[in-house]
Design a protein around this motif. Structure first.
Motif, PDB file in Angstrom:
ATOM      1  N   ASP A   1      59.863  58.651  68.503  1.00 42.11           N
ATOM      2  CA  ASP A   1      58.769  58.799  67.459  1.00 42.11           C
ATOM      3  C   ASP A   1      59.209  58.825  66.047  1.00 42.11           C
ATOM      4  OD1 ASP A   1      56.660  58.584  69.427  1.00 42.11           O
ATOM      5  OD2 ASP A   1      56.514  60.889  69.532  1.00 42.11           O
ATOM      6  N   SER A   2      60.397  59.501  65.898  1.00 41.77           N
ATOM      7  CA  SER A   2      61.036  59.431  64.554  1.00 41.77           C
ATOM      8  C   SER A   2      61.505  58.404  64.153  1.00 41.77           C
ATOM      9  CB  SER A   2      62.181  60.544  64.523  1.00 41.77           C
ATOM     10  OG  SER A   2      61.642  61.906  64.888  1.00 41.77           O
ATOM     11  N   PHE A   3      62.027  57.649  64.907  1.00 42.40           N
ATOM     12  CA  PHE A   3      62.667  56.072  64.830  1.00 42.40           C
ATOM     13  C   PHE A   3      61.532  55.237  64.204  1.00 42.40           C
ATOM     14  CE2 PHE A   3      64.075  52.027  66.023  1.00 42.40           C
ATOM     15  CZ  PHE A   3      65.023  51.754  65.386  1.00 42.40           C
ATOM     16  N   LEU A   4      60.487  55.162  65.111  1.00 42.30           N
ATOM     17  CA  LEU A   4      59.371  54.358  64.773  1.00 42.30           C
ATOM     18  C   LEU A   4      58.670  54.833  63.355  1.00 42.30           C
ATOM     19  CD1 LEU A   4      57.761  53.879  68.415  1.00 42.30           C
ATOM     20  CD2 LEU A   4      59.605  52.424  67.072  1.00 42.30           C
ATOM     21  N   THR A   5      58.812  56.178  63.016  1.00 42.32           N
ATOM     22  CA  THR A   5      57.964  56.283  61.983  1.00 42.32           C
ATOM     23  C   THR A   5      58.813  56.051  60.831  1.00 42.32           C
ATOM     24  OG1 THR A   5      57.150  58.604  62.867  1.00 42.32           O
ATOM     25  CG2 THR A   5      57.399  58.569  60.519  1.00 42.32           C
ATOM     26  N   GLU A   6      60.087  55.991  60.875  1.00 45.93           N
ATOM     27  CA  GLU A   6      60.982  55.547  59.824  1.00 45.93           C
ATOM     28  C   GLU A   6      61.122  54.148  59.785  1.00 45.93           C
ATOM     29  OE1 GLU A   6      62.546  57.034  57.407  1.00 45.93           O
ATOM     30  OE2 GLU A   6      62.183  59.219  58.203  1.00 45.93           O
ATOM     31  N   PHE A   7      60.719  53.553  60.719  1.00 47.05           N
ATOM     32  CA  PHE A   7      60.672  51.949  60.850  1.00 47.05           C
ATOM     33  C   PHE A   7      59.444  51.625  60.136  1.00 47.05           C
ATOM     34  CE2 PHE A   7      58.646  48.518  63.250  1.00 47.05           C
ATOM     35  CZ  PHE A   7      59.359  47.299  62.656  1.00 47.05           C
ATOM     36  N   THR A   8      58.468  52.107  60.332  1.00 51.47           N
ATOM     37  CA  THR A   8      57.003  52.183  59.837  1.00 51.47           C
ATOM     38  C   THR A   8      57.328  52.073  58.245  1.00 51.47           C
ATOM     39  OG1 THR A   8      56.091  52.396  61.871  1.00 51.47           O
ATOM     40  CG2 THR A   8      54.591  52.369  59.946  1.00 51.47           C
ATOM     41  N   ARG A   9      57.871  53.111  57.685  1.00 53.37           N
ATOM     42  CA  ARG A   9      57.895  53.710  56.717  1.00 53.37           C
ATOM     43  C   ARG A   9      58.663  52.573  55.858  1.00 53.37           C
ATOM     44  NH1 ARG A   9      59.995  59.440  53.781  1.00 53.37           N
ATOM     45  NH2 ARG A   9      59.964  58.888  51.873  1.00 53.37           N
ATOM     46  N   ALA A  10      59.864  52.165  56.444  1.00 56.84           N
ATOM     47  CA  ALA A  10      60.836  51.075  55.863  1.00 56.84           C
ATOM     48  C   ALA A  10      59.752  49.917  55.538  1.00 56.84           C
ATOM     49  CB  ALA A  10      61.968  50.847  56.534  1.00 56.84           C
ATOM     50  N   MET A  11      59.193  49.558  56.524  1.00 59.51           N
ATOM     51  CA  MET A  11      58.240  48.353  56.272  1.00 59.51           C
ATOM     52  C   MET A  11      57.284  48.413  55.133  1.00 59.51           C
ATOM     53  SD  MET A  11      58.882  45.830  58.629  1.00 59.51           S
ATOM     54  CE  MET A  11      57.280  44.891  58.576  1.00 59.51           C
ATOM     55  N   ARG A  12      56.751  49.653  55.068  1.00 60.44           N
ATOM     56  CA  ARG A  12      55.924  49.776  53.902  1.00 60.44           C
ATOM     57  C   ARG A  12      56.614  49.689  52.528  1.00 60.44           C
ATOM     58  NH1 ARG A  12      52.731  54.468  57.233  1.00 60.44           N
ATOM     59  NH2 ARG A  12      50.970  52.873  58.225  1.00 60.44           N
ATOM     60  N   GLU A  13      57.625  49.964  52.657  1.00 61.31           N
ATOM     61  CA  GLU A  13      58.635  50.055  51.303  1.00 61.31           C
ATOM     62  C   GLU A  13      58.619  48.406  50.860  1.00 61.31           C
ATOM     63  OE1 GLU A  13      59.893  52.217  49.280  1.00 61.31           O
ATOM     64  OE2 GLU A  13      59.142  54.040  50.693  1.00 61.31           O
ATOM     65  N   PHE A  14      58.471  47.528  51.705  1.00 62.76           N
ATOM     66  CA  PHE A  14      58.640  46.264  51.352  1.00 62.76           C
ATOM     67  C   PHE A  14      57.291  45.874  50.283  1.00 62.76           C
ATOM     68  CE2 PHE A  14      61.613  46.067  54.500  1.00 62.76           C
ATOM     69  CZ  PHE A  14      62.677  45.245  54.179  1.00 62.76           C
ATOM     70  N   ALA A  15      56.123  46.500  50.506  1.00 67.97           N
ATOM     71  CA  ALA A  15      55.084  46.249  49.953  1.00 67.97           C
ATOM     72  C   ALA A  15      55.005  46.967  48.354  1.00 67.97           C
ATOM     73  CB  ALA A  15      53.906  46.542  50.647  1.00 67.97           C
ATOM     74  N   ALA A  16      55.790  47.744  48.336  1.00 71.47           N
ATOM     75  CA  ALA A  16      55.637  48.426  47.197  1.00 71.47           C
ATOM     76  C   ALA A  16      56.123  47.575  45.802  1.00 71.47           C
ATOM     77  CB  ALA A  16      56.943  49.880  47.058  1.00 71.47           C
ATOM     78  N   GLU A  17      55.264  47.812  44.578  1.00 74.84           N
ATOM     79  CA  GLU A  17      55.393  46.927  43.507  1.00 74.84           C
ATOM     80  C   GLU A  17      56.798  47.090  42.890  1.00 74.84           C
ATOM     81  OE1 GLU A  17      52.117  47.709  40.971  1.00 74.84           O
ATOM     82  OE2 GLU A  17      50.734  47.047  42.306  1.00 74.84           O
TER      83      GLU A  17
END
Length: 501
Positions: free
Chosen positions: A442-458
């Motif tokens: 779960d921790s790994f998937l949380t970090e994966f999701t967070r990393a994906m969201r970073e790509f959408a940052a302006e």
């Protein structure tokens, strides 16, 4: 489309019937001098002929709801024509214990289909449990038929659910995805009395096997694909890579415990489209962000500098096999090393280079490569990405509740990820050893999701990545390499990885 266990799909109550192919009276198998594919031979050799449950941990399949009234004779004819259309479903082997198994094929006209009503099994849980037992006991690469169908008629709504279960020797993950609309179209044609669609894209899996074995025979220890694999294996002591945290964190033997499984949507469609737009502005596709996030999460959660895995690819080198049922999967190695440079553009380009280099191995059958390199290991850590939009009418598949299925696994050291760009967002499925704490995954998937969201940052990623790592004290330095552009990957039809490759 999730890649899940049958137990995770809520089959609506109804009347259950099993359907299996059979040879018509007086018909016989004919010897065929075309070989079996390399991976098919390996699969047969790894199957115990005395195993009473040969499909346990090995079968794959598909389930969906047919948006039409159920008619037993129309379905019987649909199943018959489906088997007749695909030579791979009409193929078996003469002997499993010979060095080179002999292929047997029956004529399309000799196929019949028998229905087996299952009275008394009507509830959702009972249907799931019964089907799981049937698939485990009846599906084997050593005994035909290698495919089992089931229907559940729903009297209250007038429609029905369809299950397709198969041994891996006659179906791969891409086949699992496309079979939904094929059977739907075929059933509608049969029920409506109209012509059945013919297509040159229903090519013979045996012809593919002949092409694949010829390619394998041409490999040498000094050809570039084998040298590429050798360098990869040298990086892990001659063994195929593993998901190291699951190995080091594992307890004792747990071979009789079913693997843990997770299937969930990680990003909404809105979030995902923002990521796609962000990476497109850098000249890359979504798959780049997916592999990037995995590499970042691997480093962020566990502290490993390199993400080393095998990547299954669909090997349908010609359009004639585009809609075939069969096993058309190869694997290529990927080695993504995180570097101290956090610049997203240079990271994207360097990883794209890694993926481009892997193309050299795309047509080299991995089983033959490992033989040439004296590596008796098996795949233990695999990552696959599929953009569902490559499939025709993918939104219709969603409305039919289409799911691809994998058997519950009992492996103590295998970890596989299936990541899908679905119609409603980004979905991920994984299986891993029962001894590996679910909280760690779960921790790994949380970090994966967070990393994906970073790509959408302006802001540029270089300004936001340090924050990404602040929650991981085990990591001494931050880095990110992005991987998986479909342009950089081998030029093949994208497909989710099979449960067993």
């Amino acid at each position: 489309m999730d890649y899940t266990h049958l137990s995770e799909f809520a089959v609506r109550p109804g009347a259950l019937t099993l359907w299996r192919a059979e040879l018509a009276a007086g018909s016989e198998w004919a010897a065929d001098d075309r070989p079996l594919a390399s991976v098919h031979v390996r699969h047969c050799r790894e199957t115990d002929a005395a195993d009473l449950r040969p499909g346990r941990g090995r079968w794959i399949g598909t389930i969906f709801e047919m948006d039409a009234p159920f008619d037993a004779e129309h379905w019987r004819e649909t199943a018959r024509q489906w088997h007749a259309r695909h030579e791979g479903l009409r193929t078996t082997l003469a002997r499993h214990d010979s060095p080179e198994p002999e292929r047997l094929v029956c004529a399309a006209a000799d196929i019949g289909v028998t229905g087996e009503p299952v009275p008394g099994v009507t509830g959702s849980r009972e249907i799931n449990e019964y089907l799981t037992g049937a698939l485990e006991s009846r599906l084997s690469p050593l005994q035909w038929p290698h495919c089992l169908l089931a229907t559940v008629e729903h009297a209250d709504t007038g429609d029905f659910t369809v299950l397709v279960g198969a041994d891996h020797s006659v179906m791969d993950a891409y086949s699992q995805a496309i079979v939904i609309l094929e059977l739907r179209t075929l059933y509608r044609s049969v029920a409506g009395g109209g012509p059945v669609r013919e297509s040159p894209t229903f090519g013979s899996a045996a012809d593919f096997a002949q092409w694949e074995r010829s390619t394998a025979a041409a490999l040498t220890t000094e050809c570039e694909p084998v040298r590429y694999w050798r360098r990869f294996l040298d990086g892990s002591g001659g063994m195929l890579p593993r998901f190291e945290p699951a190995i080091t964190a594992g307890g004792g033997p747990d071979g009789e415990r079913v693997q843990a499984s997770v299937s969930r949507k990680l990003l909404s469609l809105t979030e995902l489209e923002r990521v796609e737009q962000a990476v497109a502005q850098r000249g890359h596709r979504l798959a780049v962000a997916v592999f990037a996030a995995l590499a970042v999460a691997y480093r962020c959660t566990f502290g490993y500098e390199s993400l080393r895995a095998i990547m299954p690819i669909a090997t349908r080198p010609d359009l004639r096999w585009l809609e075939s049922m069969g096993w058309f999967v190869n694997v290529v190695p990927i080695d993504i090393t995180l570097a101290p440079d956090l610049d997203p553009d240079s990271a994207l380009e360097s990883t794209r280079t890694v993926l481009r280099r892997s193309r050299i191995a795309s047509d080299a059958p991995w089983t033959r490569v490992l033989e040439l390199l004296d590596c008796g290991d098996r795949p233990r850590f695999g990552i696959s990405f599929l953009d569902i939009r490559v499939l025709p009418d993918y939104e219709l598949v969603r409305s039919l509740r289409g799911h691809t299925l994998r058997a519950e696994s009992y492996s103590t050291d295998e970890v596989f990820f299936w990541i899908v760009r679905a119609a409603d967002g980004l979905r991920l499925s994984t299986r891993f050893p029962a001894s590996f704490p679910t909280i760690e995954m779960d921790s790994f998937l949380t970090e994966f999701t967070r990393a994906m969201r970073e790509f959408a940052a302006e802001a540029r990623m270089s300004a936001t990545v340090p924050d990404l790592f602040t929650t991981s004290p085990a990591v001494s330095s931050a880095a990110a390499v992005l991987c998986g552009d479909t342009d950089a990957a081998p030029a093949r039809i994208p497909a989710p990885a099979p449960a067993q490759v």
